[in-house]
Write a protein that holds these residues in place. Structure first.
Motif, mmCIF file in Angstrom:
data_model
loop_
_atom_site.group_PDB
_atom_site.id
_atom_site.type_symbol
_atom_site.label_atom_id
_atom_site.label_comp_id
_atom_site.label_asym_id
_atom_site.label_seq_id
_atom_site.Cartn_x
_atom_site.Cartn_y
_atom_site.Cartn_z
ATOM 1 N N MET A 65 -9.594 14.713 1.406
ATOM 2 C CA MET A 65 -8.862 15.818 1.030
ATOM 3 C C MET A 65 -8.710 15.961 -0.314
ATOM 4 S SD MET A 65 -7.519 18.613 2.584
ATOM 5 C CE MET A 65 -6.305 19.697 2.342
ATOM 6 N N ILE A 66 -8.199 15.170 -0.981
ATOM 7 C CA ILE A 66 -7.944 15.532 -2.381
ATOM 8 C C ILE A 66 -9.125 15.772 -3.089
ATOM 9 C CG2 ILE A 66 -8.137 13.181 -3.850
ATOM 10 C CD1 ILE A 66 -5.368 13.522 -4.337
ATOM 11 N N ASN A 67 -10.305 15.060 -2.639
ATOM 12 C CA ASN A 67 -11.757 15.491 -3.285
ATOM 13 C C ASN A 67 -12.171 16.972 -3.137
ATOM 14 O OD1 ASN A 67 -14.237 15.001 -4.802
ATOM 15 N ND2 ASN A 67 -15.200 14.270 -2.924
ATOM 16 N N LYS A 68 -11.830 17.459 -1.942
ATOM 17 C CA LYS A 68 -12.106 18.955 -1.572
ATOM 18 C C LYS A 68 -11.121 19.637 -2.453
ATOM 19 C CE LYS A 68 -13.310 20.680 2.585
ATOM 20 N NZ LYS A 68 -13.263 20.715 3.976
ATOM 21 N N VAL A 69 -9.790 19.458 -2.566
ATOM 22 C CA VAL A 69 -8.905 20.335 -3.540
ATOM 23 C C VAL A 69 -9.299 20.418 -4.981
ATOM 24 C CG1 VAL A 69 -6.495 20.372 -4.205
ATOM 25 C CG2 VAL A 69 -6.971 19.833 -1.852
ATOM 26 N N LEU A 70 -9.986 19.060 -5.353
ATOM 27 C CA LEU A 70 -10.508 19.216 -6.923
ATOM 28 C C LEU A 70 -11.660 19.904 -6.979
ATOM 29 C CD1 LEU A 70 -9.887 15.553 -7.606
ATOM 30 C CD2 LEU A 70 -8.558 17.357 -8.390
ATOM 31 N N PHE A 87 -12.678 22.562 -5.249
ATOM 32 C CA PHE A 87 -12.005 23.924 -5.204
ATOM 33 C C PHE A 87 -11.331 24.330 -6.311
ATOM 34 C CE2 PHE A 87 -13.788 23.681 -0.869
ATOM 35 C CZ PHE A 87 -14.156 24.933 -0.526
ATOM 36 N N LEU A 88 -10.615 23.603 -6.929
ATOM 37 C CA LEU A 88 -9.763 23.946 -8.179
ATOM 38 C C LEU A 88 -10.703 23.945 -9.230
ATOM 39 C CD1 LEU A 88 -6.975 23.564 -9.518
ATOM 40 C CD2 LEU A 88 -7.658 21.253 -10.168
ATOM 41 N N SER A 89 -11.678 23.025 -9.239
ATOM 42 C CA SER A 89 -12.717 22.952 -10.543
ATOM 43 C C SER A 89 -13.376 24.469 -10.437
ATOM 44 C CB SER A 89 -13.753 21.995 -10.276
ATOM 45 O OG SER A 89 -12.776 20.759 -10.732
ATOM 46 N N ALA A 132 -13.483 27.493 -13.216
ATOM 47 C CA ALA A 132 -14.599 27.607 -13.881
ATOM 48 C C ALA A 132 -14.965 29.075 -13.707
ATOM 49 C CB ALA A 132 -15.897 26.888 -13.371
ATOM 50 N N ILE A 133 -14.777 29.612 -12.638
ATOM 51 C CA ILE A 133 -15.194 30.921 -12.325
ATOM 52 C C ILE A 133 -13.936 31.854 -12.752
ATOM 53 C CG2 ILE A 133 -15.243 32.820 -10.706
ATOM 54 C CD1 ILE A 133 -16.636 30.560 -8.753
ATOM 55 N N GLY A 134 -12.728 31.373 -12.694
ATOM 56 C CA GLY A 134 -11.806 32.291 -13.393
ATOM 57 C C GLY A 134 -11.692 32.436 -14.821
#
Length: 129
Positions: A1-6, A8-10, A14-16
């Motif tokens: 779960m933490i991997n998925k959050v990181l 999407f956060l990354s 990046a896009i933002g």
């Protein structure tokens, strides 16, 4: 779960970051801060492209890391020079290079620790099956 959050956060950061710089450029013009942001975002994109060398399995990891560090240092020094951080190579070597090395070591250590943590998690999951 933490991997998925990181992950999407990354992606969001990046896009933002890119979208924010583009919007600010067109809305406010390219002031000094925006030029710096655009230059360092471009450098970051180049760091990412340079990281493709880690896909090469025929060269040892320490050699790949040394090549990666030298190429990233070159991008950093060129970017800093173009932004006027120093007027000579000596000035860049004194002011920019030490900070680059410190940041490179911190990021490399964090990525290594994450890799160890992730490998341990995968091993635990495989052991339970």
């Amino acid at each position: 779960m933490i991997n998925k959050v990181l992950k999407f956060l990354s992606a969001g950061l990046a896009i933002g970051s890119v979208v924010s710089v583009i919007c600010l450029y067109f809305m406010n013009g390219a002031d000094g801060t925006l030029k710096q942001m655009a230059a360092w975002l471009t450098a970051s994109a180049l760091y990412g492209i340079i990281s493709i060398i880690y896909e090469n399995d025929s060269v040892s990891f320490p050699i790949l890391t040394a090549i990666h560090m030298v190429l990233c240092a070159a991008v950093t020094l060129i970017t800093a020079y173009l932004l006027g951080y120093a007027s000579s190579f000596f000035g860049l070597a004194v002011h920019v290079l030490p900070l680059f090395v410190i940041i490179y070591i911190i990021i490399s250590a964090a990525l290594h620790l994450y890799g160890v943590f992730y490998a341990r998690k995968v091993s635990e999951k495989l052991g339970r099956k």
